[in-house]
Design a protein around this motif. Structure first.
Motif, PDB file in Angstrom:
ATOM      1  N   TRP A 187       3.275  25.886  28.256  1.00  0.00           N
ATOM      2  CA  TRP A 187       4.092  25.774  27.047  1.00  0.00           C
ATOM      3  C   TRP A 187       5.468  25.188  27.352  1.00  0.00           C
ATOM      4  CZ3 TRP A 187       1.643  26.047  22.664  1.00  0.00           C
ATOM      5  CH2 TRP A 187       0.473  26.801  22.578  1.00  0.00           C
ATOM      6  N   THR A 188       6.067  25.635  28.437  1.00  0.00           N
ATOM      7  CA  THR A 188       7.370  25.095  28.819  1.00  0.00           C
ATOM      8  C   THR A 188       7.240  23.629  29.220  1.00  0.00           C
ATOM      9  OG1 THR A 188       7.929  27.289  29.666  1.00  0.00           O
ATOM     10  CG2 THR A 188       9.399  25.479  30.254  1.00  0.00           C
ATOM     11  N   LEU A 189       6.151  23.309  29.924  1.00  0.00           N
ATOM     12  CA  LEU A 189       5.917  21.913  30.302  1.00  0.00           C
ATOM     13  C   LEU A 189       5.741  21.047  29.063  1.00  0.00           C
ATOM     14  CD1 LEU A 189       5.452  19.784  32.468  1.00  0.00           C
ATOM     15  CD2 LEU A 189       3.034  20.450  32.528  1.00  0.00           C
ATOM     16  N   ALA A 190       5.077  21.556  28.044  1.00  0.00           N
ATOM     17  CA  ALA A 190       4.892  20.790  26.808  1.00  0.00           C
ATOM     18  C   ALA A 190       6.234  20.435  26.181  1.00  0.00           C
ATOM     19  CB  ALA A 190       4.045  21.601  25.826  1.00  0.00           C
ATOM     20  N   GLY A 191       7.146  21.422  26.114  1.00  0.00           N
ATOM     21  CA  GLY A 191       8.470  21.151  25.566  1.00  0.00           C
ATOM     22  C   GLY A 191       9.248  20.156  26.405  1.00  0.00           C
ATOM     23  N   ALA A 192       9.149  20.303  27.733  1.00  0.00           N
ATOM     24  CA  ALA A 192       9.868  19.391  28.632  1.00  0.00           C
ATOM     25  C   ALA A 192       9.368  17.963  28.472  1.00  0.00           C
ATOM     26  CB  ALA A 192       9.690  19.862  30.079  1.00  0.00           C
ATOM     27  N   LEU A 193       8.057  17.790  28.331  1.00  0.00           N
ATOM     28  CA  LEU A 193       7.501  16.449  28.186  1.00  0.00           C
ATOM     29  C   LEU A 193       7.885  15.819  26.848  1.00  0.00           C
ATOM     30  CD1 LEU A 193       3.937  16.829  29.752  1.00  0.00           C
ATOM     31  CD2 LEU A 193       5.931  15.655  30.695  1.00  0.00           C
ATOM     32  N   MET A 194       7.970  16.613  25.792  1.00  0.00           N
ATOM     33  CA  MET A 194       8.389  16.069  24.507  1.00  0.00           C
ATOM     34  C   MET A 194       9.835  15.583  24.568  1.00  0.00           C
ATOM     35  SD  MET A 194       6.662  18.067  21.320  1.00  0.00           S
ATOM     36  CE  MET A 194       7.209  16.737  20.268  1.00  0.00           C
ATOM     37  N   VAL A 195      10.705  16.348  25.231  1.00  0.00           N
ATOM     38  CA  VAL A 195      12.110  15.951  25.361  1.00  0.00           C
ATOM     39  C   VAL A 195      12.229  14.696  26.220  1.00  0.00           C
ATOM     40  CG1 VAL A 195      14.365  16.627  26.261  1.00  0.00           C
ATOM     41  CG2 VAL A 195      12.975  18.278  25.010  1.00  0.00           C
ATOM     42  N   PHE A 196      11.533  14.683  27.357  1.00  0.00           N
ATOM     43  CA  PHE A 196      11.590  13.508  28.230  1.00  0.00           C
ATOM     44  C   PHE A 196      11.001  12.284  27.529  1.00  0.00           C
ATOM     45  CE2 PHE A 196       9.488  10.911  31.621  1.00  0.00           C
ATOM     46  CZ  PHE A 196      10.655  10.368  32.150  1.00  0.00           C
ATOM     47  N   GLY A 197       9.897  12.463  26.816  1.00  0.00           N
ATOM     48  CA  GLY A 197       9.302  11.347  26.094  1.00  0.00           C
ATOM     49  C   GLY A 197      10.235  10.810  25.024  1.00  0.00           C
TER      50      GLY A 197
ATOM     51  N   VAL B  81       8.671   9.112  18.380  1.00  0.00           N
ATOM     52  CA  VAL B  81       9.768   9.561  17.513  1.00  0.00           C
ATOM     53  C   VAL B  81      11.096   9.009  18.022  1.00  0.00           C
ATOM     54  CG1 VAL B  81      11.029  11.583  16.674  1.00  0.00           C
ATOM     55  CG2 VAL B  81       8.534  11.638  16.804  1.00  0.00           C
ATOM     56  N   GLY B  82      11.297   9.043  19.340  1.00  0.00           N
ATOM     57  CA  GLY B  82      12.527   8.515  19.920  1.00  0.00           C
ATOM     58  C   GLY B  82      12.719   7.039  19.629  1.00  0.00           C
ATOM     59  N   MET B  83      11.644   6.288  19.654  1.00  0.00           N
ATOM     60  CA  MET B  83      11.730   4.852  19.369  1.00  0.00           C
ATOM     61  C   MET B  83      12.225   4.596  17.947  1.00  0.00           C
ATOM     62  SD  MET B  83       8.283   3.416  21.222  1.00  0.00           S
ATOM     63  CE  MET B  83       8.127   3.405  23.007  1.00  0.00           C
ATOM     64  N   GLN B  84      11.715   5.371  16.991  1.00  0.00           N
ATOM     65  CA  GLN B  84      12.124   5.172  15.601  1.00  0.00           C
ATOM     66  C   GLN B  84      13.593   5.555  15.404  1.00  0.00           C
ATOM     67  OE1 GLN B  84       9.606   3.508  14.217  1.00  0.00           O
ATOM     68  NE2 GLN B  84       8.637   4.063  16.155  1.00  0.00           N
TER      69      GLN B  84
ATOM     70  N   VAL C   8      12.064  -3.817  16.462  1.00  0.00           N
ATOM     71  CA  VAL C   8      11.501  -3.612  17.796  1.00  0.00           C
ATOM     72  C   VAL C   8      10.891  -2.214  17.898  1.00  0.00           C
ATOM     73  CG1 VAL C   8      12.052  -3.362  20.254  1.00  0.00           C
ATOM     74  CG2 VAL C   8      12.987  -5.279  18.961  1.00  0.00           C
ATOM     75  N   SER C   9      11.526  -1.224  17.253  1.00  0.00           N
ATOM     76  CA  SER C   9      10.998   0.138  17.324  1.00  0.00           C
ATOM     77  C   SER C   9       9.632   0.232  16.655  1.00  0.00           C
ATOM     78  CB  SER C   9      11.971   1.121  16.664  1.00  0.00           C
ATOM     79  OG  SER C   9      11.996   0.981  15.261  1.00  0.00           O
ATOM     80  N   ARG C  10       9.418  -0.517  15.570  1.00  0.00           N
ATOM     81  CA  ARG C  10       8.110  -0.488  14.905  1.00  0.00           C
ATOM     82  C   ARG C  10       7.039  -1.106  15.800  1.00  0.00           C
ATOM     83  NH1 ARG C  10      11.429  -2.324  10.379  1.00  0.00           N
ATOM     84  NH2 ARG C  10      11.820  -0.553   8.983  1.00  0.00           N
ATOM     85  N   VAL C  11       7.354  -2.258  16.375  1.00  0.00           N
ATOM     86  CA  VAL C  11       6.378  -2.942  17.227  1.00  0.00           C
ATOM     87  C   VAL C  11       6.121  -2.144  18.496  1.00  0.00           C
ATOM     88  CG1 VAL C  11       5.928  -5.046  18.552  1.00  0.00           C
ATOM     89  CG2 VAL C  11       6.967  -5.202  16.285  1.00  0.00           C
TER      90      VAL C  11
END
Length: 427
Positions: free
Chosen positions: A96-106, A57-60, A355-358
């Motif tokens: 659950w908190t780790l899941a949110g943290a990883l989504m933000v970092f990703g 999502v961040g790439m797009q 570049v974001s698509r590729v």
């Protein structure tokens, strides 16, 4: 070469190294975080999918922001955000908190990844020669740096949060200091800007102008459709190549341990061999691209990778497996940079979005690679699953013609002329 352009290239190296260091810092702390949160390997695998989703999502998002605001604004901003977000996965005590943290970092990591690659395309265009592969090699160097720092902090008994916070703080400073050296946004001309004909123009002149404008508009629309189709072909190839990379990252050491019976300490060198030859190949790839063209690097690189993983698949000898993983890394090393570069150059006004698509589809492949190989092991031996990687490399080699440019034609013509001259001289 002027000083600002050299400084922009150095700054791009810094951001690639920063991105590799931040991601590597998370990777080396995974075991400690997994133990503290108290989750299984299976649960961790699901959480890593969320990290990948956030990155996609961040790439797009970053691709479009880079095209509209310019890499000089987006790259340092995302560098600061990604550095600040690094500490988040080191804080949670529940899944659950780790899941949110990883989504933000990703998400932040995906933003930085695409924006710095878009800026690298601008630097490469300004240089007038290939420089993309060296940037990707610096990303790998950042990962090595993270591994060394992570080992030192773990040896000192520091918690993951402390080490990740310290690295994040350093990353924020590096991102801010390097920002001034980035290239300014390239000026673009709005596609809708059409010159208005003079009031005195005759009706015949107006009709002729309208006809020319209509033809130009049709040609422009056809060109955009052609570019869009080419971008998705590049994205599909990136998915295949990065799926192979992801499979090697997670399964190379296990191949030596489970299939060939190597001790764990020896098996770890399988991935080390793969990563080392990939880094070396990327350091050399730019010179090879300048000499032979990006199409040749993708075609013969993918073919070399196919040979390497074929050796791994069939060989019962450990030394041959190491050689196969080395060839696999060397062959793949120059492939992704050429695909990213081609996407960025396809339409300079939309370099970030392309570049974001590729990169986005390629990232999906890197995440899917380990999972696909793992699923296939339910039906056959681990080494036999690598046949899939052979097929993907072969398809990439065959489809490398998508990178063919006008500059490749004179190069082939010159080679054919030299061949004819040599044949004539031999008579």
């Amino acid at each position: 070469m002027n000083a600002p352009l050299r400084a922009a290239r150095v700054a791009t190296f810094v951001y690639f190294s920063l991105c590799g260091t931040l991601m590597g810092t998370w990777v080396v702390n995974i075991p400690a975080i997994e133990e503290r949160v108290g989750i299984s390997h299976a649960t961790l695998g699901g959480l890593l999918v969320l990290l990948g989703l956030g990155a996609f999502v961040g790439m797009q998002v970053a691709g479009r922001l880079t095209d509209s605001l310019g890499a000089r604004v987006v790259v340092p901003a995302t560098g600061v955000l990604c550095s600040a977000a690094l500490v988040l996965p080191g804080l949670p005590h529940d899944p659950w908190t780790l899941a949110g943290a990883l989504m933000v970092f990703g998400f932040c990591n995906g933003c930085l990844d695409v924006s710095m690659n878009a800026h690298a395309v601008h630097v490469e265009k300004a240089y007038g020669r290939p420089v993309m592969s060296a940037f990707h090699a610096t990303f790998s160097v950042g990962g090595v740096l993270a591994a060394l720092v992570g080992a030192a902090t773990a040896g000192a008994g520091q918690s993951p949060a402390v080490g990740m916070a310290a690295m994040g703080a350093l990353g924020i400073m590096v991102a801010l200091v390097s920002a001034r050296a980035l290239l300014p946004a390239a000026p673009t001309v709005a596609a809708s800007a059409v010159a208005t004909p003079p009031v005195e123009a005759s009706s015949a002149g107006e009709a002729a102008s309208t006809g020319k404008t209509g033809k130009a508009g049709q040609a422009s629309a056809a060109a955009r459709r052609g570019t869009s189709g080419r971008i998705w072909v590049l994205a599909s190839l990136a998915l295949m190549v990065m799926l192979c990379e992801g499979a090697a990252n997670d399964w190379s050491a296990l191949h030596l341990k489970d299939v060939l019976g190597a001790p764990a300490s020896t098996a770890a060198f399988a991935y080390g061999t793969f990563a080392a030859t990939m880094t070396i190949g990327r350091l050399l790839a730019d010179r090879l691209v300048a000499r032979f063209g990006s199409m040749a690097i993708l075609r013969y690189g993918a073919a070399t990778a196919a040979v390497g993983i074929a050796i791994v698949t069939v060989s019962p000898w450990m030394w041959a497996a190491f050689a196969g993983w080395a060839l696999f890394g060397l062959g793949l090393s120059g492939c992704v940079p050429q695909l990213f570069s081609a996407a960025g150059h396809a339409d300079p006004a939309a370099a970030g979005a392309n570049v974001s698509r590729v990169a986005g589809l390629g990232y999906v492949g890197m995440l899917a690679g380990p999972a696909v190989i793992g699923w296939l092991t339910h039906f056959t031996a681990l080494n036999h699953t690598f046949v899939l990687l052979i097929l993907l490399c072969a398809i990439t080699a065959v489809a490398a013609g998508v990178l063919r440019t006008d500059s490749d034609r004179p190069r082939r013509t010159r080679r054919a002329r030299r061949t004819r001259e040599l044949a004539h001289g031999s008579r």
